[in-house]
Write a protein that holds these residues in place. Structure first.
Motif, PDB file in Angstrom:
ATOM      1  N   VAL A  67     -26.489  -2.401  -3.544  1.00 46.88           N
ATOM      2  CA  VAL A  67     -25.071  -2.738  -3.412  1.00 46.88           C
ATOM      3  C   VAL A  67     -24.239  -1.488  -3.120  1.00 46.88           C
ATOM      4  O   VAL A  67     -23.328  -1.504  -2.280  1.00 46.88           O
ATOM      5  CB  VAL A  67     -24.555  -3.441  -4.676  1.00 46.88           C
ATOM      6  N   ILE A  68     -24.546  -0.399  -3.804  1.00 50.49           N
ATOM      7  CA  ILE A  68     -23.772   0.831  -3.610  1.00 50.49           C
ATOM      8  C   ILE A  68     -24.071   1.462  -2.256  1.00 50.49           C
ATOM      9  O   ILE A  68     -23.175   1.926  -1.554  1.00 50.49           O
ATOM     10  CB  ILE A  68     -24.055   1.824  -4.758  1.00 50.49           C
ATOM     11  N   GLY A  69     -25.349   1.479  -1.864  1.00 45.24           N
ATOM     12  CA  GLY A  69     -25.723   2.046  -0.572  1.00 45.24           C
ATOM     13  C   GLY A  69     -25.766   3.564  -0.592  1.00 45.24           C
ATOM     14  O   GLY A  69     -25.355   4.215  -1.559  1.00 45.24           O
ATOM     15  N   ALA A  70     -26.250   4.132   0.492  1.00 46.15           N
ATOM     16  CA  ALA A  70     -26.354   5.593   0.606  1.00 46.15           C
ATOM     17  C   ALA A  70     -24.981   6.231   0.529  1.00 46.15           C
ATOM     18  O   ALA A  70     -24.067   5.875   1.282  1.00 46.15           O
ATOM     19  CB  ALA A  70     -27.033   5.961   1.927  1.00 46.15           C
ATOM     20  N   LYS A  71     -24.822   7.160  -0.419  1.00 48.13           N
ATOM     21  CA  LYS A  71     -23.561   7.876  -0.633  1.00 48.13           C
ATOM     22  C   LYS A  71     -22.375   6.930  -0.854  1.00 48.13           C
ATOM     23  O   LYS A  71     -21.230   7.268  -0.577  1.00 48.13           O
ATOM     24  CB  LYS A  71     -23.275   8.810   0.548  1.00 48.13           C
ATOM     25  N   GLY A  72     -22.669   5.732  -1.372  1.00 49.84           N
ATOM     26  CA  GLY A  72     -21.606   4.782  -1.705  1.00 49.84           C
ATOM     27  C   GLY A  72     -20.995   4.059  -0.518  1.00 49.84           C
ATOM     28  O   GLY A  72     -20.011   3.324  -0.674  1.00 49.84           O
ATOM     29  N   ARG A  73     -21.607   4.205   0.664  1.00 51.49           N
ATOM     30  CA  ARG A  73     -20.968   3.659   1.873  1.00 51.49           C
ATOM     31  C   ARG A  73     -20.894   2.137   1.846  1.00 51.49           C
ATOM     32  O   ARG A  73     -19.888   1.554   2.264  1.00 51.49           O
ATOM     33  CB  ARG A  73     -21.736   4.115   3.120  1.00 51.49           C
ATOM     34  N   ARG A  74     -21.967   1.496   1.369  1.00 49.94           N
ATOM     35  CA  ARG A  74     -21.964   0.028   1.398  1.00 49.94           C
ATOM     36  C   ARG A  74     -20.908  -0.534   0.451  1.00 49.94           C
ATOM     37  O   ARG A  74     -20.215  -1.504   0.784  1.00 49.94           O
ATOM     38  CB  ARG A  74     -23.342  -0.503   1.029  1.00 49.94           C
ATOM     39  N   LEU A  75     -20.760   0.047  -0.710  1.00 50.90           N
ATOM     40  CA  LEU A  75     -19.752  -0.437  -1.654  1.00 50.90           C
ATOM     41  C   LEU A  75     -18.351  -0.252  -1.078  1.00 50.90           C
ATOM     42  O   LEU A  75     -17.478  -1.108  -1.263  1.00 50.90           O
ATOM     43  CB  LEU A  75     -19.882   0.298  -2.991  1.00 50.90           C
ATOM     44  N   VAL A  76     -18.141   0.837  -0.362  1.00 50.08           N
ATOM     45  CA  VAL A  76     -16.840   1.065   0.295  1.00 50.08           C
ATOM     46  C   VAL A  76     -16.586  -0.027   1.333  1.00 50.08           C
ATOM     47  O   VAL A  76     -15.474  -0.576   1.417  1.00 50.08           O
ATOM     48  CB  VAL A  76     -16.799   2.457   0.960  1.00 50.08           C
ATOM     49  N   GLU A  77     -17.607  -0.377   2.122  1.00 46.40           N
ATOM     50  CA  GLU A  77     -17.456  -1.435   3.121  1.00 46.40           C
ATOM     51  C   GLU A  77     -17.150  -2.775   2.462  1.00 46.40           C
ATOM     52  O   GLU A  77     -16.291  -3.532   2.930  1.00 46.40           O
ATOM     53  CB  GLU A  77     -18.729  -1.536   3.960  1.00 46.40           C
ATOM     54  N   VAL A  78     -17.865  -3.067   1.379  1.00 47.13           N
ATOM     55  CA  VAL A  78     -17.626  -4.311   0.654  1.00 47.13           C
ATOM     56  C   VAL A  78     -16.186  -4.342   0.134  1.00 47.13           C
ATOM     57  O   VAL A  78     -15.485  -5.353   0.263  1.00 47.13           O
ATOM     58  CB  VAL A  78     -18.621  -4.458  -0.513  1.00 47.13           C
ATOM     59  N   GLY A  79     -15.746  -3.236  -0.442  1.00 48.72           N
ATOM     60  CA  GLY A  79     -14.393  -3.162  -0.975  1.00 48.72           C
ATOM     61  C   GLY A  79     -13.328  -3.334   0.096  1.00 48.72           C
ATOM     62  O   GLY A  79     -12.324  -4.025  -0.116  1.00 48.72           O
ATOM     63  N   THR A  80     -13.548  -2.739   1.249  1.00 49.66           N
ATOM     64  CA  THR A  80     -12.579  -2.852   2.347  1.00 49.66           C
ATOM     65  C   THR A  80     -12.479  -4.289   2.837  1.00 49.66           C
ATOM     66  O   THR A  80     -11.378  -4.828   3.024  1.00 49.66           O
ATOM     67  CB  THR A  80     -12.993  -1.933   3.513  1.00 49.66           C
ATOM     68  N   THR A  81     -13.635  -4.927   3.019  1.00 53.87           N
ATOM     69  CA  THR A  81     -13.646  -6.320   3.471  1.00 53.87           C
ATOM     70  C   THR A  81     -12.975  -7.233   2.456  1.00 53.87           C
ATOM     71  O   THR A  81     -12.137  -8.079   2.804  1.00 53.87           O
ATOM     72  CB  THR A  81     -15.097  -6.791   3.707  1.00 53.87           C
ATOM     73  N   ALA A  82     -13.332  -7.070   1.184  1.00 57.25           N
ATOM     74  CA  ALA A  82     -12.763  -7.919   0.137  1.00 57.25           C
ATOM     75  C   ALA A  82     -11.257  -7.701   0.015  1.00 57.25           C
ATOM     76  O   ALA A  82     -10.486  -8.659  -0.133  1.00 57.25           O
ATOM     77  CB  ALA A  82     -13.453  -7.635  -1.189  1.00 57.25           C
ATOM     78  N   ARG A  83     -10.833  -6.444   0.080  1.00 57.50           N
ATOM     79  CA  ARG A  83      -9.393  -6.145  -0.061  1.00 57.50           C
ATOM     80  C   ARG A  83      -8.582  -6.838   1.031  1.00 57.50           C
ATOM     81  O   ARG A  83      -7.515  -7.404   0.765  1.00 57.50           O
ATOM     82  CB  ARG A  83      -9.174  -4.636  -0.027  1.00 57.50           C
ATOM     83  N   ARG A  84      -9.067  -6.797   2.252  1.00 60.21           N
ATOM     84  CA  ARG A  84      -8.339  -7.447   3.352  1.00 60.21           C
ATOM     85  C   ARG A  84      -8.233  -8.951   3.131  1.00 60.21           C
ATOM     86  O   ARG A  84      -7.186  -9.557   3.374  1.00 60.21           O
ATOM     87  CB  ARG A  84      -9.045  -7.161   4.679  1.00 60.21           C
ATOM     88  N   GLN A  85      -9.335  -9.566   2.671  1.00 60.78           N
ATOM     89  CA  GLN A  85      -9.320 -11.000   2.404  1.00 60.78           C
ATOM     90  C   GLN A  85      -8.341 -11.340   1.275  1.00 60.78           C
ATOM     91  O   GLN A  85      -7.619 -12.336   1.326  1.00 60.78           O
ATOM     92  CB  GLN A  85     -10.730 -11.475   2.030  1.00 60.78           C
ATOM     93  N   ILE A  86      -8.343 -10.520   0.226  1.00 57.99           N
ATOM     94  CA  ILE A  86      -7.451 -10.771  -0.917  1.00 57.99           C
ATOM     95  C   ILE A  86      -5.997 -10.620  -0.488  1.00 57.99           C
ATOM     96  O   ILE A  86      -5.132 -11.420  -0.875  1.00 57.99           O
ATOM     97  CB  ILE A  86      -7.785  -9.810  -2.076  1.00 57.99           C
ATOM     98  N   GLU A  87      -5.703  -9.597   0.312  1.00 56.31           N
ATOM     99  CA  GLU A  87      -4.331  -9.395   0.786  1.00 56.31           C
ATOM    100  C   GLU A  87      -3.867 -10.569   1.642  1.00 56.31           C
ATOM    101  O   GLU A  87      -2.710 -11.000   1.549  1.00 56.31           O
ATOM    102  CB  GLU A  87      -4.239  -8.089   1.569  1.00 56.31           C
ATOM    103  N   THR A  88      -4.768 -11.115   2.454  1.00 59.29           N
ATOM    104  CA  THR A  88      -4.428 -12.290   3.263  1.00 59.29           C
ATOM    105  C   THR A  88      -4.154 -13.491   2.380  1.00 59.29           C
ATOM    106  O   THR A  88      -3.205 -14.258   2.609  1.00 59.29           O
ATOM    107  CB  THR A  88      -5.571 -12.619   4.242  1.00 59.29           C
ATOM    108  N   LEU A  89      -4.976 -13.660   1.348  1.00 53.97           N
ATOM    109  CA  LEU A  89      -4.817 -14.799   0.451  1.00 53.97           C
ATOM    110  C   LEU A  89      -3.526 -14.714  -0.355  1.00 53.97           C
ATOM    111  O   LEU A  89      -2.783 -15.698  -0.472  1.00 53.97           O
ATOM    112  CB  LEU A  89      -6.016 -14.870  -0.501  1.00 53.97           C
ATOM    113  N   LEU A  90      -3.249 -13.545  -0.929  1.00 57.63           N
ATOM    114  CA  LEU A  90      -2.123 -13.398  -1.864  1.00 57.63           C
ATOM    115  C   LEU A  90      -0.847 -12.888  -1.216  1.00 57.63           C
ATOM    116  O   LEU A  90       0.228 -12.971  -1.816  1.00 57.63           O
ATOM    117  CB  LEU A  90      -2.525 -12.462  -3.013  1.00 57.63           C
ATOM    118  N   GLY A  91      -0.959 -12.327  -0.004  1.00 61.16           N
ATOM    119  CA  GLY A  91       0.225 -11.841   0.689  1.00 61.16           C
ATOM    120  C   GLY A  91       0.833 -10.591   0.073  1.00 61.16           C
ATOM    121  O   GLY A  91       2.036 -10.350   0.203  1.00 61.16           O
TER     122      GLY A  91
END
Length: 309
Positions: A258-282
């Motif tokens: 889940v974390i990925g090499a040097k934390g890259r995958r977790l950063v990608e997951v966080g970026t994707t989730a954040r955009r979805q949450i911002e769209t949902l909650l405005g």
């Protein structure tokens, strides 16, 4: 116009099916907005997410259930129990049978389980109709109709739909609304789901994890929002929502994935989730994700309770 045609209707319709048959995608298409997470991974849904379809003549509350399956863990057993208990509480049932997959033992098992619950209007929904040609569609519709002999369930309607391109989604809504009893709205006008925001946020994060790791991670990720609130001291025209969430996996090797090499995958997951949450909650969001190991949580009653199952 007669009173019967103008009477407002309201009630609940449950969408059921094997895992990954398009239930969540169809729920979102009917509601017109994302209220249920939809992943290419099977058994994505773990809650009965209610999506609310508001119309001038009706309010249709859709209950998107987890996929009914042969359970291998305590979590699986609880998800199946959730589906079966939901079937006994709704006004209509929609059984999702994807056009691109042949009718199999899992479908017959599901329909046989429906037959055990009290009789209510039941619609066979042939999902993913955009993925097959007309000849294959005729073959599939024939197989769906023939299920009545094997299971004893009488289809009130059989309808092919595509949540991707919208084909017959409106017609399906009309069919389900027609099976609801007369009654006033059950939820305030404009409300699209009764899921708490924390649950929706956790589900969006889990969706991002499932898509981010593809086939590298078994279906053993849970998300718990530990803290969520507007940051103090921000001007009213520049709010920021702070969200602190934990991702739980069952083994240290899964944590590394889940974390990925040097934390890259977790950063990608966080970026994707954040955009979805911002769209949902405005609202702009600061999202803090931490990965923790909860050994064999899918089989541990205590940990399942903590995670909301």
């Amino acid at each position: 116009m007669s009173e019967a045609t103008t009477q407002f209707r309201s009630g609940f319709a449950c969408l059921v099916g094997r895992p990954n048959t398009g239930k969540s995608t169809l729920t979102n298409a009917l509601v017109g907005r994302k209220v249920a997470i939809a992943s290419s991974r099977p058994q994505t849904t773990r809650h009965t997410v209610r999506g609310i379809v508001n119309r001038p003549d009706a309010q249709l509350v859709l209950v998107d259930t987890p996929g009914l399956h042969k359970p291998r863990t305590l979590l699986g057993e609880r998800l199946n129990a959730l589906v079966l208990s939901t079937l006994g509480e709704v006004d209509a049932v929609g059984v999702c049978l994807p056009a691109d997959e042949r009718i199999g033992p899992g479908d017959r098992f599901l329909v046989n389980e429906i037959a055990k619950v009290r009789r209510r209007p039941t619609v066979a929904i042939v999902t993913k109709s955009d993925l097959v040609d007309p000849n294959r569609m005729v073959e599939h519709l024939t197989a769906v109709a023939a299920m009545t002999k094997d299971t004893g369930v009488e289809w009130d309607d059989i309808i092919p739909v595509s949540a991707q391109d919208g084909t017959r989604v409106g017609k399906l809504a009309d069919l389900l609304v027609g099976k609801l009893p007369p009654g006033p709205p059950l939820y305030p006008e404009g409300e699209l789901t009764d899921e708490p925001e924390e649950v929706l946020v956790a589900e969006l994060i889990r969706e991002a994890v499932l898509e981010g790791v593809r086939d590298e991670l078994p279906h053993s990720v849970a998300v718990l929002v530990e803290e969520m609130g507007l940051r103090e001291g921000r001007p009213q025209d520049r709010p920021l929502l702070d969200i602190y969430a934990h991702l739980f996996v069952e083994r240290p090797s899964q944590k590394a994935i889940v974390i990925g090499a040097k934390g890259r995958r977790l950063v990608e997951v966080g970026t994707t989730a954040r955009r979805q949450i911002e769209t949902l909650l405005g609202t702009p969001v600061y999202l803090d994700l931490r990965v923790k190991v909860a050994k064999d949580w899918q089989r541990d009653p205590k940990q399942l309770r903590r995670l909301g199952f």
